[in-house]
Design an enzyme around this catalytic site. Sequence first.
Site, PDB file in Angstrom:
ATOM      1  N   LEU A 115       0.771  -1.319   0.002  1.00 23.86           N
ATOM      2  CA  LEU A 115       0.104  -0.160   0.001  1.00 23.86           C
ATOM      3  C   LEU A 115       0.746   1.357  -0.108  1.00 23.86           C
ATOM      4  CD1 LEU A 115      -2.266  -2.056   0.865  1.00 23.86           C
ATOM      5  CD2 LEU A 115      -3.375  -0.227   2.164  1.00 23.86           C
ATOM      6  N   GLY A 116       2.274   1.204  -0.123  1.00 23.22           N
ATOM      7  CA  GLY A 116       2.938   2.348  -0.056  1.00 23.22           C
ATOM      8  C   GLY A 116       2.624   3.355   1.287  1.00 23.22           C
ATOM      9  N   GLU A 123       0.735 -15.230  25.556  1.00 26.06           N
ATOM     10  CA  GLU A 123       0.403 -16.728  25.609  1.00 26.06           C
ATOM     11  C   GLU A 123       1.565 -17.413  25.320  1.00 26.06           C
ATOM     12  OE1 GLU A 123      -2.069 -18.416  26.238  1.00 26.06           O
ATOM     13  OE2 GLU A 123      -3.932 -16.937  26.437  1.00 26.06           O
TER      14      GLU A 123
HETATM   15  P1  TGC Z   1       7.352 -27.898  33.260  1.00 25.47           P
HETATM   16  O1  TGC Z   1       8.314 -28.240  34.118  1.00 25.47           O
HETATM   17  O2  TGC Z   1       7.803 -28.304  31.874  1.00 25.47           O
HETATM   18  O3  TGC Z   1       5.869 -28.550  33.409  1.00 25.47           O
HETATM   19  C1  TGC Z   1       5.218 -28.266  34.849  1.00 25.47           C
HETATM   20  C2  TGC Z   1       4.204 -29.222  34.793  1.00 25.47           C
HETATM   21  O4  TGC Z   1       3.047 -28.522  33.609  1.00 25.47           O
HETATM   22  C3  TGC Z   1       2.843 -29.743  32.778  1.00 25.47           C
HETATM   23  N1  TGC Z   1       2.944 -28.990  31.426  1.00 25.47           N
HETATM   24  C4  TGC Z   1       1.408 -28.756  30.853  1.00 25.47           C
HETATM   25  N2  TGC Z   1       0.303 -29.165  31.115  1.00 25.47           N
HETATM   26  C5  TGC Z   1      -0.846 -28.870  30.311  1.00 25.47           C
HETATM   27  N3  TGC Z   1      -0.307 -28.047  29.131  1.00 25.47           N
HETATM   28  C6  TGC Z   1       0.754 -27.593  28.949  1.00 25.47           C
HETATM   29  N4  TGC Z   1       1.089 -26.719  27.734  1.00 25.47           N
HETATM   30  C7  TGC Z   1       2.071 -27.782  29.757  1.00 25.47           C
HETATM   31  N5  TGC Z   1       3.424 -27.603  29.825  1.00 25.47           N
HETATM   32  C8  TGC Z   1       3.789 -28.292  30.784  1.00 25.47           C
HETATM   33  C9  TGC Z   1       4.086 -30.480  32.757  1.00 25.47           C
HETATM   34  O5  TGC Z   1       3.941 -31.649  32.241  1.00 25.47           O
HETATM   35  C10 TGC Z   1       4.329 -30.616  34.231  1.00 25.47           C
HETATM   36  O6  TGC Z   1       3.203 -31.479  34.838  1.00 25.47           O
HETATM   37  P2  TGC Z   1       3.559 -32.252  36.082  1.00 25.47           P
HETATM   38  O7  TGC Z   1       2.306 -33.024  36.438  1.00 25.47           O
HETATM   39  O8  TGC Z   1       4.641 -33.129  35.648  1.00 25.47           O
HETATM   40  O9  TGC Z   1       3.901 -31.278  37.325  1.00 25.47           O
HETATM   41  O10 TGC Z   1       7.109 -26.564  33.094  1.00 25.47           O
HETATM   42  P3  TGC Z   1       7.789 -25.366  33.411  1.00 25.47           P
HETATM   43  O11 TGC Z   1       7.366 -24.407  34.623  1.00 25.47           O
HETATM   44  O12 TGC Z   1       9.132 -25.531  33.029  1.00 25.47           O
HETATM   45  O13 TGC Z   1       7.314 -24.408  32.083  1.00 25.47           O
HETATM   46  C11 TGC Z   1       7.304 -24.674  30.900  1.00 25.47           C
HETATM   47  C12 TGC Z   1       7.230 -23.470  29.865  1.00 25.47           C
HETATM   48  C13 TGC Z   1       8.098 -22.401  29.765  1.00 25.47           C
HETATM   49  C14 TGC Z   1       6.792 -24.109  28.621  1.00 25.47           C
HETATM   50  C15 TGC Z   1       5.713 -22.634  30.499  1.00 25.47           C
HETATM   51  O14 TGC Z   1       6.084 -21.973  31.544  1.00 25.47           O
HETATM   52  C16 TGC Z   1       5.345 -21.631  29.583  1.00 25.47           C
HETATM   53  O15 TGC Z   1       4.545 -22.176  28.720  1.00 25.47           O
HETATM   54  N6  TGC Z   1       5.685 -20.345  29.571  1.00 25.47           N
HETATM   55  C17 TGC Z   1       5.262 -19.243  28.731  1.00 25.47           C
HETATM   56  C18 TGC Z   1       4.262 -18.346  29.777  1.00 25.47           C
HETATM   57  C19 TGC Z   1       2.928 -18.053  29.128  1.00 25.47           C
HETATM   58  O16 TGC Z   1       2.504 -18.452  27.829  1.00 25.47           O
HETATM   59  N7  TGC Z   1       2.272 -17.070  29.558  1.00 25.47           N
HETATM   60  C20 TGC Z   1       1.161 -16.757  29.244  1.00 25.47           C
HETATM   61  C21 TGC Z   1       0.436 -15.916  30.447  1.00 25.47           C
HETATM   62  S1  TGC Z   1      -1.465 -15.713  29.848  1.00 25.47           S
HETATM   63  C22 TGC Z   1      -1.579 -14.636  28.578  1.00 25.47           C
HETATM   64  O17 TGC Z   1      -0.481 -14.279  27.956  1.00 25.47           O
HETATM   65  C23 TGC Z   1      -2.875 -14.272  28.026  1.00 25.47           C
HETATM   66  S2  TGC Z   1      -2.884 -13.168  26.733  1.00 25.47           S
HETATM   67  C24 TGC Z   1      -4.542 -13.131  26.618  1.00 25.47           C
HETATM   68  C25 TGC Z   1      -5.098 -12.478  25.650  1.00 25.47           C
HETATM   69  O18 TGC Z   1      -5.455 -13.334  24.516  1.00 25.47           O
HETATM   70  O19 TGC Z   1      -5.501 -11.326  25.471  1.00 25.47           O
HETATM   71  P1  FAD Z   2       9.860 -12.141  29.163  1.00 21.14           P
HETATM   72  O1  FAD Z   2       9.720 -13.397  29.900  1.00 21.14           O
HETATM   73  O2  FAD Z   2      10.728 -11.103  30.256  1.00 21.14           O
HETATM   74  O3  FAD Z   2      10.859 -12.336  28.143  1.00 21.14           O
HETATM   75  C1  FAD Z   2      11.504 -11.074  27.553  1.00 21.14           C
HETATM   76  C2  FAD Z   2      12.302 -11.701  26.112  1.00 21.14           C
HETATM   77  O4  FAD Z   2      13.299 -12.822  26.759  1.00 21.14           O
HETATM   78  C3  FAD Z   2      11.373 -12.384  25.359  1.00 21.14           C
HETATM   79  O5  FAD Z   2      11.921 -12.123  23.743  1.00 21.14           O
HETATM   80  C4  FAD Z   2      11.660 -14.165  25.527  1.00 21.14           C
HETATM   81  O6  FAD Z   2      11.097 -14.656  24.310  1.00 21.14           O
HETATM   82  C5  FAD Z   2      12.850 -14.003  25.915  1.00 21.14           C
HETATM   83  N1  FAD Z   2      12.985 -15.209  26.787  1.00 21.14           N
HETATM   84  C6  FAD Z   2      12.670 -15.194  28.155  1.00 21.14           C
HETATM   85  N2  FAD Z   2      13.067 -16.542  28.322  1.00 21.14           N
HETATM   86  C7  FAD Z   2      13.813 -17.034  27.669  1.00 21.14           C
HETATM   87  C8  FAD Z   2      14.692 -18.423  27.405  1.00 21.14           C
HETATM   88  N3  FAD Z   2      14.681 -19.234  28.374  1.00 21.14           N
HETATM   89  N4  FAD Z   2      15.343 -18.631  26.259  1.00 21.14           N
HETATM   90  C9  FAD Z   2      15.301 -17.558  25.351  1.00 21.14           C
HETATM   91  N5  FAD Z   2      14.698 -16.583  25.390  1.00 21.14           N
HETATM   92  C10 FAD Z   2      14.157 -16.045  26.268  1.00 21.14           C
HETATM   93  N6  FAD Z   2      -0.395 -12.393  30.864  1.00 21.14           N
HETATM   94  C11 FAD Z   2      -1.458 -12.989  31.843  1.00 21.14           C
HETATM   95  O7  FAD Z   2      -1.097 -13.859  32.779  1.00 21.14           O
HETATM   96  N7  FAD Z   2      -2.848 -12.783  31.614  1.00 21.14           N
HETATM   97  C12 FAD Z   2      -3.288 -11.918  30.574  1.00 21.14           C
HETATM   98  O8  FAD Z   2      -4.562 -11.687  30.183  1.00 21.14           O
HETATM   99  C13 FAD Z   2      -2.217 -11.271  29.632  1.00 21.14           C
HETATM  100  N8  FAD Z   2      -2.640 -10.420  28.905  1.00 21.14           N
HETATM  101  C14 FAD Z   2      -1.541  -9.722  28.120  1.00 21.14           C
HETATM  102  C15 FAD Z   2      -1.799  -8.705  27.449  1.00 21.14           C
HETATM  103  C16 FAD Z   2      -1.161  -8.016  26.656  1.00 21.14           C
HETATM  104  C17 FAD Z   2      -1.345  -6.795  25.385  1.00 21.14           C
HETATM  105  C18 FAD Z   2       0.350  -8.346  26.658  1.00 21.14           C
HETATM  106  C19 FAD Z   2       1.491  -7.656  25.915  1.00 21.14           C
HETATM  107  C20 FAD Z   2       0.637  -9.368  27.507  1.00 21.14           C
HETATM  108  C21 FAD Z   2      -0.124 -10.007  28.195  1.00 21.14           C
HETATM  109  N9  FAD Z   2       0.065 -11.212  29.171  1.00 21.14           N
HETATM  110  C22 FAD Z   2      -0.637 -11.901  29.978  1.00 21.14           C
HETATM  111  C23 FAD Z   2       1.566 -11.297  29.412  1.00 21.14           C
HETATM  112  C24 FAD Z   2       2.222 -12.414  28.478  1.00 21.14           C
HETATM  113  O9  FAD Z   2       1.864 -13.602  28.487  1.00 21.14           O
HETATM  114  C25 FAD Z   2       3.774 -11.935  28.538  1.00 21.14           C
HETATM  115  O10 FAD Z   2       4.364 -10.852  28.352  1.00 21.14           O
HETATM  116  C26 FAD Z   2       4.564 -13.196  28.115  1.00 21.14           C
HETATM  117  O11 FAD Z   2       4.451 -14.238  28.595  1.00 21.14           O
HETATM  118  C27 FAD Z   2       6.169 -12.625  28.036  1.00 21.14           C
HETATM  119  O12 FAD Z   2       6.480 -12.448  29.384  1.00 21.14           O
HETATM  120  P2  FAD Z   2       7.264 -11.231  29.574  1.00 21.14           P
HETATM  121  O13 FAD Z   2       6.609 -10.025  28.883  1.00 21.14           O
HETATM  122  O14 FAD Z   2       7.820 -11.105  30.978  1.00 21.14           O
HETATM  123  O15 FAD Z   2       8.548 -11.363  28.844  1.00 21.14           O
END
Ligand code: TGC
Ligand code: FAD
Length: 383
Positions: free
Chosen positions: A338-339, A363
């Site tokens: 779209l420039g 997420e």
């Molecule tokens: P780890 O030691 O690997 O596992 C702990 C326990 O959890 C089980 N598990 C899962 N179970 C169900 N679903 C999954 N995806 C699972 N991943 C792991 C695992 O089997 C174990 O179970 P048990 O019974 O053996 O204890 O876990 P860790 O603490 O090392 O974490 C691994 C990691 C890095 C993958 C996890 O912490 C992670 O996914 N981090 C990313 C954080 C994240 O996604 N945050 C999202 C916050 S919510 C949000 O962003 C909402 S946005 C909302 C919007 O749409 O506006």
């Molecule tokens: P950090 O974890 O500090 O990461 C910073 C950078 O380091 C990233 O590039 C990451 O990839 C990198 N990094 C971290 N660890 C590693 C590793 N081991 N190896 C390599 N690279 C790594 N959370 C909720 O709970 N509920 C909500 O409703 C929700 N809504 C959100 C809405 C918005 C608009 C936004 C922006 C975020 C929201 N979040 C929510 C939070 C979101 O899930 C986190 O921002 C996200 O999980 C990343 O965490 P952080 O921002 O602390 O980044």
Amino acid sequence: MDYYQIEQLLTPEQLLVRDSISEFVKSEVSPVIDQYAQDHKEIPDLMKKLGRIGALGPFIPEQYGGAGLDQIAYGLIMQELEYGDSAIRSAASVQSSLVMYPIYSFGSEDQKQKFLPGLAKGELIGAFGLTEPNHGSNPAGMETKLIKDGDGYRLNGAKMWITNAPICDIAVVWARDEEKKIRGVIVERAFQGFSTPETLNKWSLRVSKTGELVFDQVYIPKENILPEVNSMRGPLSCLNSARYGISWGAIGAAVDCYQTALKYAKERQQFGKPIASFQLQQKKMAEMVTEITKAQLLSLRLGQLKNEDQATPAQISMAKRNNVNMALQVAREARQILGAMGIVGDYPIMRHMMNLESVITYEGTHDIHLLITGNDITGISAF
Ligand code: TGC
Ligand code: FAD
């Protein structure tokens, strides 16, 4: 955008759901979304409108106010909503996957009866508190504490970056108890010591409210603890459901960008020809169609696996990561087509692009999902 006739793989019910959500988005969202985003305001009564069209908790059984739909229908709803704006999909996915899903999966019968019907109608707005100021990608490090106090508990700590925090009626919050177990708590707006300051000045998801959840000695009655969960499995399984929906949602944003670019490229003339006639522009659009089609197939197959309860968390990570990145690349390329016109709000592309910067972070970041795949295929965690 159906280059591979994927529609033929959908049931009449799934098509009906997709088309009715698409109609809602085209009449209620697309005509007004730019102005609300520019003004950094929410669409009035959005949650109630989403409730009326069945977009809140579509996979929750009808007895609790849901629509009892399958996972592919859920995905299609997310796709159509995000065609409108990622913030609209966010509102629906937080309510459905991060609030209704844990109450339905880990809640008591009383909790389900008390909260699910109001959440399904959008009369109650839910938030999900996992991320903390010091723990984003590593939520297992959480510091929010749940300490026994008489018949109930005291909750102390703070969650950050929480979608809908400033407007929520309830929040599903994850905290560590005295035995170091992860517990799910339903915090109600009226609870003393609970506040939700707004996060201001966002350049992304501007029609969605983001904020903190702050708990200062909040008393939690025992009836508000989710009884069926006591480990990280609880919050992480909610993420599986939301990440799956996002994999579909990102396709919607990408399709809107692609269609906008295609139409513009056919109309815009330079050097006496439509810019769509130049090979460089055709390459961009041909790659967009290819990547969108691959993403559609990935999400559809994942939906089939989810319907059979066979989808693994690592498969979900792959689809979330691939499809959101795909949508962001499509948005960036489409904007260039779209420039200068690509930077103004007359077209949706810049808005989608800025939204997708959040979607690729929340997420689970792009990096974290890659590491989940790496862990899955090697058996070695690189976190
Ligand atoms: P780890 O030691 O690997 O596992 C702990 C326990 O959890 C089980 N598990 C899962 N179970 C169900 N679903 C999954 N995806 C699972 N991943 C792991 C695992 O089997 C174990 O179970 P048990 O019974 O053996 O204890 O876990 P860790 O603490 O090392 O974490 C691994 C990691 C890095 C993958 C996890 O912490 C992670 O996914 N981090 C990313 C954080 C994240 O996604 N945050 C999202 C916050 S919510 C949000 O962003 C909402 S946005 C909302 C919007 O749409 O506006
Ligand atoms: P950090 O974890 O500090 O990461 C910073 C950078 O380091 C990233 O590039 C990451 O990839 C990198 N990094 C971290 N660890 C590693 C590793 N081991 N190896 C390599 N690279 C790594 N959370 C909720 O709970 N509920 C909500 O409703 C929700 N809504 C959100 C809405 C918005 C608009 C936004 C922006 C975020 C929201 N979040 C929510 C939070 C979101 O899930 C986190 O921002 C996200 O999980 C990343 O965490 P952080 O921002 O602390 O980044």
